[in-house]
Enzyme design. Structure first.
Site, PDB file in Angstrom:
ATOM      1  N   HIS A  96       0.795  -1.179   0.027  1.00 40.67           N
ATOM      2  CA  HIS A  96       0.080   0.063  -0.080  1.00 40.67           C
ATOM      3  C   HIS A  96       0.958   1.157   0.024  1.00 40.67           C
ATOM      4  O   HIS A  96       0.564   2.116   0.658  1.00 40.67           O
ATOM      5  CB  HIS A  96      -1.119  -0.048   0.908  1.00 40.67           C
ATOM      6  CG  HIS A  96      -0.756   0.024   2.326  1.00 40.67           C
ATOM      7  ND1 HIS A  96       0.458   0.754   2.966  1.00 40.67           N
ATOM      8  CD2 HIS A  96      -1.198  -0.741   3.743  1.00 40.67           C
ATOM      9  CE1 HIS A  96       0.323   0.609   4.363  1.00 40.67           C
ATOM     10  NE2 HIS A  96      -0.487  -0.423   4.530  1.00 40.67           N
ATOM     11  N   HIS A 121      -5.763  -7.759  15.285  1.00 35.92           N
ATOM     12  CA  HIS A 121      -5.567  -6.454  14.432  1.00 35.92           C
ATOM     13  C   HIS A 121      -6.334  -6.688  13.135  1.00 35.92           C
ATOM     14  O   HIS A 121      -6.453  -7.846  12.608  1.00 35.92           O
ATOM     15  CB  HIS A 121      -4.141  -6.071  13.883  1.00 35.92           C
ATOM     16  CG  HIS A 121      -4.123  -5.046  13.147  1.00 35.92           C
ATOM     17  ND1 HIS A 121      -5.064  -4.102  12.943  1.00 35.92           N
ATOM     18  CD2 HIS A 121      -2.975  -4.674  12.577  1.00 35.92           C
ATOM     19  CE1 HIS A 121      -4.240  -2.866  12.283  1.00 35.92           C
ATOM     20  NE2 HIS A 121      -3.318  -3.607  11.905  1.00 35.92           N
ATOM     21  N   GLU A 173      -6.697  -5.024  10.338  1.00 34.25           N
ATOM     22  CA  GLU A 173      -6.226  -4.750   9.101  1.00 34.25           C
ATOM     23  C   GLU A 173      -6.135  -5.985   7.898  1.00 34.25           C
ATOM     24  O   GLU A 173      -5.681  -7.055   8.413  1.00 34.25           O
ATOM     25  CB  GLU A 173      -4.793  -3.974   9.139  1.00 34.25           C
ATOM     26  CG  GLU A 173      -4.578  -3.311   7.690  1.00 34.25           C
ATOM     27  CD  GLU A 173      -3.411  -2.178   7.909  1.00 34.25           C
ATOM     28  OE1 GLU A 173      -2.965  -2.015   8.926  1.00 34.25           O
ATOM     29  OE2 GLU A 173      -3.427  -1.278   7.013  1.00 34.25           O
ATOM     30  N   ASP A 185      -4.390  -7.110   5.857  1.00 32.61           N
ATOM     31  CA  ASP A 185      -3.006  -8.058   5.896  1.00 32.61           C
ATOM     32  C   ASP A 185      -2.940  -9.144   6.954  1.00 32.61           C
ATOM     33  O   ASP A 185      -2.295 -10.277   6.718  1.00 32.61           O
ATOM     34  CB  ASP A 185      -1.858  -7.428   5.885  1.00 32.61           C
ATOM     35  CG  ASP A 185      -1.316  -6.345   6.937  1.00 32.61           C
ATOM     36  OD1 ASP A 185      -2.542  -5.916   7.398  1.00 32.61           O
ATOM     37  OD2 ASP A 185      -0.536  -5.845   7.029  1.00 32.61           O
ATOM     38  N   HIS A 192      -1.516   0.366  15.530  1.00 30.75           N
ATOM     39  CA  HIS A 192      -1.623   1.572  15.034  1.00 30.75           C
ATOM     40  C   HIS A 192      -3.079   1.762  14.522  1.00 30.75           C
ATOM     41  O   HIS A 192      -3.547   2.821  13.900  1.00 30.75           O
ATOM     42  CB  HIS A 192      -0.667   1.733  13.824  1.00 30.75           C
ATOM     43  CG  HIS A 192      -1.039   0.935  12.576  1.00 30.75           C
ATOM     44  ND1 HIS A 192      -1.450   1.221  11.424  1.00 30.75           N
ATOM     45  CD2 HIS A 192      -1.022  -0.363  12.337  1.00 30.75           C
ATOM     46  CE1 HIS A 192      -1.440   0.499  10.723  1.00 30.75           C
ATOM     47  NE2 HIS A 192      -1.413  -0.849  11.206  1.00 30.75           N
ATOM     48  N   ASP A 202       1.387  -5.686  14.631  1.00 27.97           N
ATOM     49  CA  ASP A 202       2.316  -5.085  14.042  1.00 27.97           C
ATOM     50  C   ASP A 202       3.597  -4.383  14.576  1.00 27.97           C
ATOM     51  O   ASP A 202       4.535  -4.041  14.072  1.00 27.97           O
ATOM     52  CB  ASP A 202       1.630  -3.746  13.285  1.00 27.97           C
ATOM     53  CG  ASP A 202       0.813  -4.142  11.975  1.00 27.97           C
ATOM     54  OD1 ASP A 202       0.988  -5.093  11.546  1.00 27.97           O
ATOM     55  OD2 ASP A 202      -0.118  -3.423  11.704  1.00 27.97           O
ATOM     56  N   TYR A 224       9.834   0.099   9.492  1.00 25.42           N
ATOM     57  CA  TYR A 224       8.566  -0.108   9.783  1.00 25.42           C
ATOM     58  C   TYR A 224       7.947   0.874  10.699  1.00 25.42           C
ATOM     59  O   TYR A 224       6.667   1.448  10.595  1.00 25.42           O
ATOM     60  CB  TYR A 224       8.409  -1.680  10.401  1.00 25.42           C
ATOM     61  CG  TYR A 224       7.094  -2.060  10.210  1.00 25.42           C
ATOM     62  CD1 TYR A 224       6.448  -2.825   9.017  1.00 25.42           C
ATOM     63  CD2 TYR A 224       6.034  -1.695  11.352  1.00 25.42           C
ATOM     64  CE1 TYR A 224       5.207  -3.257   9.150  1.00 25.42           C
ATOM     65  CE2 TYR A 224       4.733  -2.302  11.123  1.00 25.42           C
ATOM     66  CZ  TYR A 224       4.516  -2.900  10.244  1.00 25.42           C
ATOM     67  OH  TYR A 224       3.061  -3.125  10.134  1.00 25.42           O
ATOM     68  N   HIS A 283       4.630  -9.258  11.398  1.00 26.38           N
ATOM     69  CA  HIS A 283       5.441  -9.146  10.104  1.00 26.38           C
ATOM     70  C   HIS A 283       6.855  -9.593  10.661  1.00 26.38           C
ATOM     71  O   HIS A 283       7.389  -8.982  11.457  1.00 26.38           O
ATOM     72  CB  HIS A 283       5.385  -7.803   9.452  1.00 26.38           C
ATOM     73  CG  HIS A 283       4.176  -7.538   9.106  1.00 26.38           C
ATOM     74  ND1 HIS A 283       3.575  -7.953   7.740  1.00 26.38           N
ATOM     75  CD2 HIS A 283       3.282  -6.439   9.313  1.00 26.38           C
ATOM     76  CE1 HIS A 283       2.447  -7.332   7.716  1.00 26.38           C
ATOM     77  NE2 HIS A 283       2.127  -6.338   8.512  1.00 26.38           N
TER      78      HIS A 283
END
Ligand code: FEO
Length: 395
Positions: free
Chosen positions: A23, A77, A79, A81, A144, A163, A191, A222
């Site tokens: 992204h 999370h 998100e 991903d 985040h 993350d 990151y 990650h």
């Protein structure tokens, strides 16, 4: 490519070797979507993967345990991903209850049809027992996303940190001590700079909370798992969250016919004092991700652009728009650049720096068409000013 973190706790995620544009984040080393299977009397899956890789996740889990034996799916999370594969996973795990906080449930309901999913909604401090081990949940809002959460296994001193502490780092090995530490820290810094920089206050609060936990291993969502350098990672995060600067000057610029580039090099000459790191970045030879990473611990910044159509050059504007969103605090800087018959480039940069609440070290340095010897001397002086200020700020 599975890896065992502790007995009965395995990595079951997906390594995305080929992704480079995440992204907009330039992921030069690719990335991983980490998911973990915790097997005890009961079994829990911690996080999932990006939607296209759901089958890989299912295969990795199946190699360790039947899918119907999974009792819990923890969503740290929402998100995509990490939660993108949830519909496929939940469909294949009929006995699983999805564990998350209320904000996460709300977010998931806006992404997916969750009407068939069983939920256990938790708050900070709540636990789920797997029999011989427990999962302890800690909400980490805005680290985040609003629903972000950590899951801690006290019996193993193991933190699943989504993350936070992650890196975009595709690899065949799973642990940070299997790679040069400097490289891993650099990827963690990148990151942090590009994903977490705007939330330094929230990160600092979470780091403080972590003092109450005995953590020997951090398994982010990650990249590599921290098992040998956990304290180094915490220390680095503390510095980044506080915007602790190094004696470092960053010169970022774009140039049409070389005049602004010449000014940038003169600033570089002036800034090259002993004990001061200076970096010169030509915007169109670099990328947003690298620029944000270098900005994180820079004390002072010279930002330059030639004037184009009464403003700055478009990629310079793109960089400043991106940096402004990351809310870098505590910086000092100055604008510079060339112009022809109309003004506007350096002035527009100066305005941007003011809106970011950076300390402005001097009025914009400007050269009409070509920088004269006097203007280049002025650039060298400005470089020295930046270097001296960088040393002051880093003390
Ligand atoms: Fe890796 Fe915020 O998702």
């Amino acid at each position: 490519m599975n890896a065992t973190l502790r007995e009965g706790i395995d990595w079951v995620g997906y390594v995305d070797w080929t992704i480079r544009d995440f992204h907009g984040y330039t992921a030069e080393r690719g990335t991983t979507y980490n998911a973990y299977l915790v097997r005890g009397k009961k079994t829990a899956l911690i996080d999932t993967v990006k939607a296209p890789y759901g089958q890989h996740l299912l295969q990795n889990i199946s190699a360790l345990a039947p899918l119907q034996s999974v009792d819990y799916v923890v969503c740290n999370h929402a998100e995509p991903d990490h939660a993108g594969a949830l519909p496929e996973i939940m469909a294949k795990m009929p006995n699983a209850t999805l564990v998350c906080d209320q904000k996460c449930k709300d977010a998931l309901s806006r992404h997916f049809d969750i009407s068939d999913w069983k939920f256990e909604v938790i708050n900070t401090g709540d636990t789920v027992s797997l029999g011989d081990r427990i999962l302890h949940f800690i909400e980490t809002p805005m680290v985040h996303w609003p629903e972000s959460m950590f899951t801690y296994v006290p019996e193993e001193k193991l933190l699943f940190s989504m993350d936070a502490f992650g890196q975009h780092y595709a690899s065949s090995q799973r642990f940070e001590d299997e790679f040069p530490l400097e490289t891993v820290i650099q990827e963690a810094k990148s990151y942090y700079a590009n994903i977490l920089m705007p939330y330094g206050k929230q990160v600092a609060k979470v780091l403080q909370q972590m003092d109450a936990f005995n953590i020997e291993m951090i398994a982010p969502s990650h990249g590599l798992i921290w098992r040998s350098h956990v304290q180094e990672m915490f220390k680095a995060y503390r510095g980044w969250a506080a915007f602790r600067p190094k004696p470092k000057v960053l010169i970022i610029y774009d140039t049409m016919w070389g005049s602004t580039g010449e000014m940038a090099r003169a600033i570089l000459e002036g800034a090259a004092l002993p004990g001061v790191e200076v970096q010169l970045i030509h915007i169109r030879s670099s990328n947003l991700t690298r620029i944000a990473t270098e900005l994180l611990d820079a004390a002072t910044i010279a930002f330059g652009s030639s004037t184009l159509n009464a403003g700055m050059m478009p990629m310079a504007a793109a960089v400043l728009t991106y940096l402004k969103g990351l809310r870098p605090a505590g910086k000092a800087g100055l604008a510079f650049g060339s112009y022809g018959w109309g003004r506007g480039g350096p002035e527009a940069i100066d305005e941007y720096m003011k809106t970011m609440k950076w300390e402005i070290l001097r009025n914009p340095l400007k050269a009409q068409y070509r920088p004269t010897a006097e203007i280049l001397d002025e650039c060298r002086e400005a470089g020295k000013l930046l270097a001296v200020k960088a040393k002051d700020l880093a003390e």
